[in-house]
Design a protein around this motif. Structure first.
Motif, mmCIF file in Angstrom:
data_model
loop_
_atom_site.group_PDB
_atom_site.id
_atom_site.type_symbol
_atom_site.label_atom_id
_atom_site.label_comp_id
_atom_site.label_asym_id
_atom_site.label_seq_id
_atom_site.Cartn_x
_atom_site.Cartn_y
_atom_site.Cartn_z
ATOM 1 N N LEU A 1 59.545 20.534 92.991
ATOM 2 C CA LEU A 1 58.386 21.401 92.786
ATOM 3 C C LEU A 1 58.052 21.503 91.305
ATOM 4 C CD1 LEU A 1 56.322 23.398 93.975
ATOM 5 C CD2 LEU A 1 58.038 25.190 93.700
ATOM 6 N N ALA A 2 59.073 21.704 90.467
ATOM 7 C CA ALA A 2 58.838 21.802 89.027
ATOM 8 C C ALA A 2 58.291 20.493 88.472
ATOM 9 C CB ALA A 2 60.134 22.183 88.319
ATOM 10 N N ALA A 3 58.844 19.367 88.935
ATOM 11 C CA ALA A 3 58.385 18.066 88.445
ATOM 12 C C ALA A 3 56.935 17.799 88.831
ATOM 13 C CB ALA A 3 59.282 16.960 88.986
ATOM 14 N N LEU A 4 56.496 18.341 89.960
ATOM 15 C CA LEU A 4 55.120 18.133 90.392
ATOM 16 C C LEU A 4 54.155 19.149 89.795
ATOM 17 C CD1 LEU A 4 55.679 17.339 94.195
ATOM 18 C CD2 LEU A 4 55.175 15.721 92.374
ATOM 19 N N VAL A 5 54.616 20.400 89.640
ATOM 20 C CA VAL A 5 53.714 21.487 89.246
ATOM 21 C C VAL A 5 53.554 21.580 87.737
ATOM 22 C CG1 VAL A 5 53.432 23.991 89.229
ATOM 23 C CG2 VAL A 5 54.063 22.811 91.335
ATOM 24 N N LEU A 6 54.668 21.539 86.984
ATOM 25 C CA LEU A 6 54.590 21.811 85.553
ATOM 26 C C LEU A 6 53.714 20.809 84.804
ATOM 27 C CD1 LEU A 6 58.228 22.998 84.749
ATOM 28 C CD2 LEU A 6 56.155 24.364 85.013
ATOM 29 N N PRO A 7 53.898 19.496 84.978
ATOM 30 C CA PRO A 7 53.005 18.566 84.273
ATOM 31 C C PRO A 7 51.538 18.759 84.650
ATOM 32 C CG PRO A 7 54.933 17.407 85.100
ATOM 33 C CD PRO A 7 54.941 18.755 85.717
ATOM 34 N N SER A 8 51.276 18.986 85.949
ATOM 35 C CA SER A 8 49.898 19.198 86.380
ATOM 36 C C SER A 8 49.326 20.486 85.787
ATOM 37 C CB SER A 8 49.847 19.249 87.909
ATOM 38 O OG SER A 8 48.549 19.537 88.358
ATOM 39 N N LEU A 9 50.157 21.538 85.766
ATOM 40 C CA LEU A 9 49.702 22.804 85.182
ATOM 41 C C LEU A 9 49.396 22.640 83.701
ATOM 42 C CD1 LEU A 9 49.293 25.877 85.334
ATOM 43 C CD2 LEU A 9 51.757 26.119 84.874
ATOM 44 N N GLU B 1 45.497 22.310 79.302
ATOM 45 C CA GLU B 1 45.056 21.623 78.089
ATOM 46 C C GLU B 1 43.616 21.149 78.209
ATOM 47 O OE1 GLU B 1 49.376 19.871 76.550
ATOM 48 O OE2 GLU B 1 47.960 18.563 77.590
ATOM 49 N N GLN B 2 43.268 20.593 79.361
ATOM 50 C CA GLN B 2 41.889 20.141 79.530
ATOM 51 C C GLN B 2 40.919 21.300 79.549
ATOM 52 O OE1 GLN B 2 40.944 16.917 79.416
ATOM 53 N NE2 GLN B 2 43.131 16.639 78.940
ATOM 54 N N SER B 3 41.356 22.415 80.137
ATOM 55 C CA SER B 3 40.504 23.607 80.102
ATOM 56 C C SER B 3 40.290 24.088 78.674
ATOM 57 C CB SER B 3 41.135 24.705 80.956
ATOM 58 O OG SER B 3 40.383 25.901 80.861
ATOM 59 N N ARG B 4 41.380 24.031 77.881
ATOM 60 C CA ARG B 4 41.264 24.452 76.478
ATOM 61 C C ARG B 4 40.362 23.500 75.704
ATOM 62 N NH1 ARG B 4 44.373 27.218 72.783
ATOM 63 N NH2 ARG B 4 43.068 27.526 70.925
ATOM 64 N N VAL B 5 40.464 22.209 75.931
ATOM 65 C CA VAL B 5 39.615 21.244 75.245
ATOM 66 C C VAL B 5 38.142 21.483 75.588
ATOM 67 C CG1 VAL B 5 38.996 18.797 75.125
ATOM 68 C CG2 VAL B 5 41.393 19.485 75.014
ATOM 69 N N ALA B 6 37.851 21.708 76.885
ATOM 70 C CA ALA B 6 36.467 21.963 77.288
ATOM 71 C C ALA B 6 35.928 23.226 76.643
ATOM 72 C CB ALA B 6 36.403 22.056 78.816
ATOM 73 N N SER B 7 36.769 24.276 76.595
ATOM 74 C CA SER B 7 36.339 25.520 75.956
ATOM 75 C C SER B 7 36.099 25.317 74.473
ATOM 76 C CB SER B 7 37.394 26.603 76.199
ATOM 77 O OG SER B 7 37.063 27.786 75.508
ATOM 78 N N LEU B 8 36.974 24.543 73.828
ATOM 79 C CA LEU B 8 36.827 24.277 72.402
ATOM 80 C C LEU B 8 35.542 23.498 72.124
ATOM 81 C CD1 LEU B 8 38.139 24.452 69.593
ATOM 82 C CD2 LEU B 8 39.327 22.310 70.110
ATOM 83 N N ASP C 1 49.745 28.186 72.607
ATOM 84 C CA ASP C 1 49.622 29.174 73.680
ATOM 85 C C ASP C 1 49.746 28.523 75.056
ATOM 86 O OD1 ASP C 1 47.316 27.763 73.235
ATOM 87 O OD2 ASP C 1 45.982 29.391 73.855
ATOM 88 N N VAL C 2 49.181 27.295 75.171
ATOM 89 C CA VAL C 2 49.328 26.572 76.440
ATOM 90 C C VAL C 2 50.801 26.249 76.697
ATOM 91 C CG1 VAL C 2 48.785 24.438 77.678
ATOM 92 C CG2 VAL C 2 47.006 25.628 76.375
ATOM 93 N N GLN C 3 51.489 25.771 75.670
ATOM 94 C CA GLN C 3 52.897 25.449 75.816
ATOM 95 C C GLN C 3 53.706 26.683 76.161
ATOM 96 O OE1 GLN C 3 54.055 22.278 75.811
ATOM 97 N NE2 GLN C 3 55.946 23.225 76.564
ATOM 98 N N GLU C 4 53.334 27.830 75.569
ATOM 99 C CA GLU C 4 54.046 29.072 75.877
ATOM 100 C C GLU C 4 53.828 29.475 77.331
ATOM 101 O OE1 GLU C 4 52.618 31.850 73.064
ATOM 102 O OE2 GLU C 4 53.762 31.033 71.367
ATOM 103 N N GLN C 5 52.602 29.284 77.832
ATOM 104 C CA GLN C 5 52.348 29.614 79.233
ATOM 105 C C GLN C 5 53.166 28.713 80.168
ATOM 106 O OE1 GLN C 5 48.127 29.769 80.135
ATOM 107 N NE2 GLN C 5 47.665 30.554 78.086
ATOM 108 N N VAL D 1 56.172 29.761 82.825
ATOM 109 C CA VAL D 1 56.259 29.354 84.233
ATOM 110 C C VAL D 1 57.566 28.614 84.494
ATOM 111 C CG1 VAL D 1 55.205 27.908 86.011
ATOM 112 C CG2 VAL D 1 53.755 29.253 84.486
ATOM 113 N N GLU D 2 57.977 27.778 83.545
ATOM 114 C CA GLU D 2 59.221 27.030 83.696
ATOM 115 C C GLU D 2 60.422 27.972 83.774
ATOM 116 O OE1 GLU D 2 61.489 23.222 81.604
ATOM 117 O OE2 GLU D 2 59.775 24.186 80.632
#
Length: 478
Positions: free
Chosen positions: A31-39, A44-51, A163-167, A171-172
């Motif tokens: 579950l972690a291997a599937l969820v964490l990279p996707s999350l 990150e992509q959300s942050r890039v779009a917002s930026l 901040d993304v890495q902290e989030q 979760v991790e």
């Protein structure tokens, strides 16, 4: 093999517990291997779009340094960067000498990777947005190609994704905590689930050890409808069969001892009388006849035991020749007539239509001798034993019937058991003849059936027809 499967139920308990816990842990790792990279990617992509949206809103002010307008001070650029959610904004002007940094919100050196992206944008005149590793960690990088009045420029925007890495790390940590908790719960649940199975297997192990020691008295009971329950029922069936075999063996030893002792005692007495002399010729002849009967009794016992051992060892072979059963019935009747006459009975063969079958002539005669001897032995003097033939769709059969009292219904199903002898004075013999006869019939791909009516007992030897090559053998009564 059963003992090995049941050994050390404690190890099985531990294995089941570990498997349950490991399964839960493995599921969480997957579950972690599937969820964490996707999350992380989605954040990150959300942050890039917002930026990008924020930078596009400030684009007119960022173009001024590139087109000869008033230079923005570092403080003004820092304010623009803060409003756009970026950490650093750098403006480049493209001239004949290459890239010229015309404004920067920070005085620090630019990372080579950032400069590489700026040059790529200047050459291709195409905006880029990406997430890359810079000295400060993972960073969202935007490059905007600008052009106006023949003057070109590039705007570089950098925003660290701490901040993304902290989030993602938060979760991790929660997954690690949840995984540890789930691992503990799975250990406990596995232990609780394995305990009843281990106890049941321990009972089966104890039962197997009792059986191995030769103790068959205590039944094996497990009413659960699962694999262990099936194993328990198989062990119980094995216990019952071994118990019956042990009882039969004990009875056989007693019977065989009696069968050996009686003729040997008689032979010893007659030999002593013959040695002493003083006998008349008639007495001497009578003693010799009796001694001959006792020798025949011993010979039959030895033959039965030899045949039984050869059948069990798999060394008993039979032929599959074409036979005419009517002729064999007549031969058996003539051969057994003298025995029947000594007991006051008669053996007759009824003529009938030709009955062709496939089998071993010697073994068929052996079966008929057993059946006729059994009929003569268990019928009162004056009875008649009849041999007749019949044809069937499957082949042909020889029927040995008598006009005696028949077989009691409660004993009819046991007459082919090894060492079984019926009660009463008529229960002479070893109890092996009918068992051997049935096995011989099955070795010839046939079957031997027993029925009883008020008119007497009836044994039927059925054999396949001569053209029935490959016909499946009958196994037991239908």
């Amino acid at each position: 093999m059963i003992r090995e499967a049941l050994q050390r139920p404690g190890r099985l308990r531990m294995r089941l517990t570990v498997v349950a816990a490991a399964s839960a842990l493995f599921a969480l790792v997957v579950l972690a291997a599937l969820v964490l990279p996707s999350l992380q990617h989605n954040l990150e992509q959300s942050r890039v779009a917002s930026l990008r949206t924020s930078v596009e809103a400030a684009r007119p002010e960022l173009l001024l340094p590139a087109f000869g307008g008033p230079r923005l001070t570092p403080v003004e650029l820092q304010s623009l960067a803060a409003s756009a959610g970026a950490a650093r904004i750098t403006v480049f002007k493209i001239n004949d000498f290459g890239l010229e940094r015309s404004a920067d919100s920070s005085s620090g050196a630019l990372a080579p990777r950032a400069i590489e992206l700026v040059r790529e944008t200047a050459n291709l005149h195409r905006d880029t947005s990406t997430v890359t590793h810079l000295p400060g960690g993972r960073t969202a990088v935007l490059t905007l190609s600008v052009s106006n009045g023949g003057v070109d420029g590039v705007v570089l925007v950098q925003a660290p994704l701490r901040d993304v890495q902290e989030q993602v790390s938060a979760v991790e940590r929660r997954l690690v905590f949840g995984g540890s908790l789930a691992f503990g719960v799975a250990l406990l649940a596995g232990l609780l689930a394995a305990e009843p199975l281990a106890r049941r297997l321990a009972r089966l192990q104890a039962a197997a050890e009792r059986i191995a020691r030769g103790s068959f008295g205590e039944p094996i009971v497990d009413h659960k409808a699962d694999e262990i329950g099936e194993l328990a029922r198989s062990l119980e069936e094995m216990r019952q069969r071994l118990d019956a075999l042990d009882r039969a063996r004990s009875a056989f030893i007693a019977n065989a001892s009696h069968e050996l002792r009686t003729p040997l005692t008689a032979l010893g007495g007659y030999l002593e009388l013959l040695t002493e002399g003083g006998l008349t010729e008639a007495e001497r002849d009578e003693f010799l006849d009796t001694m001959g009967e006792q020798v025949q009794r011993l010979t039959k016992l030895a033959t039965d035991l030899l045949d039984l051992s050869r059948l069990d060892a798999g060394g008993f072979t039979v032929a599959h020749d074409e036979l005419e059963l009517g002729e064999l019935a007549s031969d058996a009747a003539r051969e057994m007539q003298a025995l029947a006459a000594r007991r006051g009975s008669a053996v007759v063969a009824e003529p009938g239509a030709a009955a062709l079958a496939r089998g071993d002539e010697g073994r068929v005669l052996q079966v008929l001798r057993v059946l006729v001897d059994n009929a003569v032995r268990h019928t009162p003097p004056g009875s008649t034993v009849t041999l007749s033939t019949e044809t069937t769709p499957w082949g042909a059969s020889i029927v040995v019937s008598d006009d005696g009292p028949g077989i009691p219904p409660e004993l009819l199903g046991r007459v082919f058991e090894r060492f079984f002898r019926g009660p009463g004075a008529a229960a002479r013999g070893t109890g092996l003849g009918l068992a051997i006869a049935r096995e011989l019939a099955e070795r010839m791909d046939g079957r031997l059936l027993a029925t009883s009516t008020p008119a007497g007992a009836r044994f039927t030897l059925e054999l396949p027809g001569p053209a029935a090559e490959g016909t499946p053998a009958y196994t037991g009564n239908p």
